[in-house]
Design a protein around this motif. Structure first.
Motif, PDB file in Angstrom:
ATOM      1  N   ILE A   1      45.982  30.721  25.228  1.00 24.11           N
ATOM      2  CA  ILE A   1      45.408  31.807  26.016  1.00 24.11           C
ATOM      3  C   ILE A   1      44.946  31.268  27.375  1.00 24.11           C
ATOM      4  N   ALA A   2      44.266  30.120  27.355  1.00 22.55           N
ATOM      5  CA  ALA A   2      43.776  29.541  28.608  1.00 22.55           C
ATOM      6  C   ALA A   2      44.936  29.209  29.541  1.00 22.55           C
ATOM      7  N   ALA A   3      46.074  28.807  28.966  1.00 20.25           N
ATOM      8  CA  ALA A   3      47.206  28.388  29.790  1.00 20.25           C
ATOM      9  C   ALA A   3      47.933  29.564  30.443  1.00 20.25           C
ATOM     10  N   VAL A   4      48.060  30.686  29.748  1.00 18.80           N
ATOM     11  CA  VAL A   4      48.916  31.751  30.308  1.00 18.80           C
ATOM     12  C   VAL A   4      48.184  33.029  30.697  1.00 18.80           C
ATOM     13  N   ASP A   5      46.937  33.207  30.231  1.00 20.69           N
ATOM     14  CA  ASP A   5      46.343  34.534  30.422  1.00 20.69           C
ATOM     15  C   ASP A   5      45.634  34.720  31.761  1.00 20.69           C
TER      16      ASP A   5
ATOM     17  N   GLY B   1      44.136  33.715  35.852  1.00 25.31           N
ATOM     18  CA  GLY B   1      44.698  33.451  37.181  1.00 25.31           C
ATOM     19  C   GLY B   1      45.440  34.640  37.759  1.00 25.31           C
ATOM     20  N   GLU B   2      45.786  34.502  39.020  1.00 24.33           N
ATOM     21  CA  GLU B   2      46.422  35.592  39.787  1.00 24.33           C
ATOM     22  C   GLU B   2      47.667  36.141  39.097  1.00 24.33           C
ATOM     23  N   ASN B   3      48.514  35.224  38.605  1.00 24.59           N
ATOM     24  CA  ASN B   3      49.760  35.676  37.980  1.00 24.59           C
ATOM     25  C   ASN B   3      49.757  35.511  36.465  1.00 24.59           C
TER      26      ASN B   3
ATOM     27  N   ALA C   1      40.374  49.601  34.198  1.00 21.20           N
ATOM     28  CA  ALA C   1      39.439  49.362  35.304  1.00 21.20           C
ATOM     29  C   ALA C   1      39.338  47.877  35.614  1.00 21.20           C
ATOM     30  N   TYR C   2      39.901  47.031  34.751  1.00 17.34           N
ATOM     31  CA  TYR C   2      39.762  45.580  34.909  1.00 17.34           C
ATOM     32  C   TYR C   2      41.063  44.911  35.356  1.00 17.34           C
ATOM     33  N   GLY C   3      41.966  45.690  35.945  1.00 22.93           N
ATOM     34  CA  GLY C   3      43.223  45.141  36.438  1.00 22.93           C
ATOM     35  C   GLY C   3      44.290  45.186  35.363  1.00 22.93           C
TER      36      GLY C   3
END
Ligand code: GLN
Length: 456
Positions: A3-7, A9-11, A110-112
């Motif tokens: 989860i930390a690796a892919v979830d 950040g911007e992309n 509402a959170y993107g």
């Protein structure tokens, strides 16, 4: 770690609104201890699961993708969540969704938005795009979604995962923050049909806390999935729904759908075409019934009971009504406001018969179409969604174009019948996943698993 690796950040995929790493690890350790002690284990004991943020979780935030619930921490677990915990499944966290489950792209969160792991510029479907993306991106092996008009099945289709909407009333709605009570149903999102069967049997069954709960246990699904895996469908009658194909359907979607039907024939199924003439009015009826129920449900967000409270600017001693107004104005997004206005209008006394009443009559016709069809066939099939995943932003300013994604999934909710979406390969023109939808009569969910396991 995944989860930390892919979830983030911007992309990043942004499947999760909240990750409970500590809680999940603690539950996993307890599971290990049970195993070491030789205690009897549920088959899914220790397998982590992600839960759509519309189901209440004791001690974990539950926002429904809305600002209006920001900061609210429920004091109780939804029955579905309680069952997951009791069987020893660690809860990884809460997944992103369109605000109050209104949408087909997860862009109304509402959170993107959540991004589709197959192509990060595309939508993961909605409203349960977070649950589907979490499973597709290998952030979670299992997830729970909710389906009011297609929000489990359509995200399943466009992310290449399996999604199931169970028979209405067979999975408890207690603790499922209601969008439309007569349509909502929670269900599994997984990578295989067998996984869905295991999860579905676990979360299903009667619940005294839900007044619409069916007083029967949910069994035989795992067995049906195992039976289907032998790919022998002799004696099975399959109906292809005439009204859910043709113009407006992406050619690559139709090609994969036709291929799936050919496969079913090869496995011994008898395939006929079945007409459900009222299905063409399903969309219109749904977008009156759903806003009517939703506008009533959302009245409880009055700035006093839950989450957000906004004081109107420049008012020294605002009245309760002024606070409510300012809070609802700031806390609800455009799509939610649109549906509150629509629903309130449809329910107002002078218009009730013309809109809500008419929609209920169409609902009855759709139920009859299903009844008639299921006299002739055991299951009905169609593509799950008319297109593959579209680009982020493409349909955001066009509510009607967005609504059309659910053309094929809505009839099942209006009639309460169960449906599954299973991966049917990739469309030739864009290389994106296509879903095959299978529908069965109420309480015959086992047929979804038999046919789904044969087709996957
Ligand atoms: N996309 C549909 C809607 O916007 C379905 C939503 C759902 O199933 N929760 O209403």
């Amino acid at each position: 770690d995944r989860i930390a690796a892919v979830d983030g950040g911007e992309n990043g995929v942004h499947a999760f609104l909240h990750v409970d790493a500590e809680g999940a690890l603690a539950a996993a350790r307890e599971s290990d201890a049970r195993r070491a002690a030789g205690a009897p284990l549920h088959p899914l004991d220790g397998v982590p699961v992600a839960v759509k943020d519309v189901l209440t979780t004791r001690g974990l935030p539950t926002t429904c993708g809305s600002r209006i619930l920001e900061g609210w921490v429920p004091p109780y677990d939804a029955t579905v969540v309680a069952k997951l915990k009791a069987a020893g499944l660690p809860i990884l966290g809460k997944t992103n969704m369109d605000e109050f489950a209104m949408g087909s792209s997860t862009e109304h969160s509402a959170y993107g938005p959540t991004r589709n792991p197959w192509d990060l510029d595309r939508i993961p479907g909605g409203s349960g795009g977070g649950s589907a993306a979490a499973v597709a991106a290998f952030e979670a092996p299992l997830a729970i979604g909710t389906d009011t008009g297609g929000s489990i099945r359509q995200p399943g289709a466009v992310t290449g995962t399996v999604g199931v909407k169970p028979t209405y009333g067979s999975v408890s709605r207690y603790g499922l923050v209601a969008l439309a009570n007569s349509l909502d149903q929670a269900g599994p999102v997984t990578r295989t049909v067998l996984d869905s069967a295991l999860l579905h049997e676990l979360i299903g069954g009667h619940d005294d806390k839900d007044s619409t709960s069916v007083p029967e246990p949910v069994t035989g699904l795992v067995e049906a999935a195992r039976q289907g895996a032998s790919r022998d469908l002799s004696g099975l009658r399959v109906g292809v729904i005439t009204e859910l194909a043709g113009e407006g359907w992406q050619p690559g979607v139709m090609a994969r759908f036709q291929e799936s039907v050919d496969q079913l024939v090869k496995m011994g199924a008898e395939v006929v075409e079945v007409s459900c003439p009222s299905f063409v009015h399903a969309m219109a009826a749904y977008y009156l019934i759903l806003p009517a129920e939703a506008s009533s449900n959302l009245a409880k967000f009055d700035a006093m009971r839950y989450g957000l409270r906004v004081n109107p600017e420049g008012v020294a001693a605002p009245s309760a009504e002024e606070v409510m107004k300012a809070t609802r104005d700031a806390g609800f997004g455009d799509e939610v406001k649109r549906r509150i206005i629509l629903g309130t209008y449809a329910l107002s006394s002078g218009y009730y018969d013309a809109y809500y009443g008419q929609a209920q009559k169409i609902r009855t016709l759709i139920i009859r179409d299903f009844e008639k069809a299921f006299e002739a066939v055991d299951v009905l099939v169609s593509p799950t969604a008319p297109t593959t995943a579209f680009k982020l932003g493409e349909k955001l300013d066009d509510p009607l174009a967005m609504y059309l994604n659910d053309l094929a999934t809505i009839p099942a909710n209006l009639a309460g019948v169960p449906g599954i979406s299973v991966p049917a390969g990739l469309a030739e023109e864009d290389g994106l996943p296509v879903g095959l939808q299978i529908l069965a009569p109420a309480l015959a969910d086992d047929r979804l698993y038999r046919v789904g396991a044969a087709a996957e």
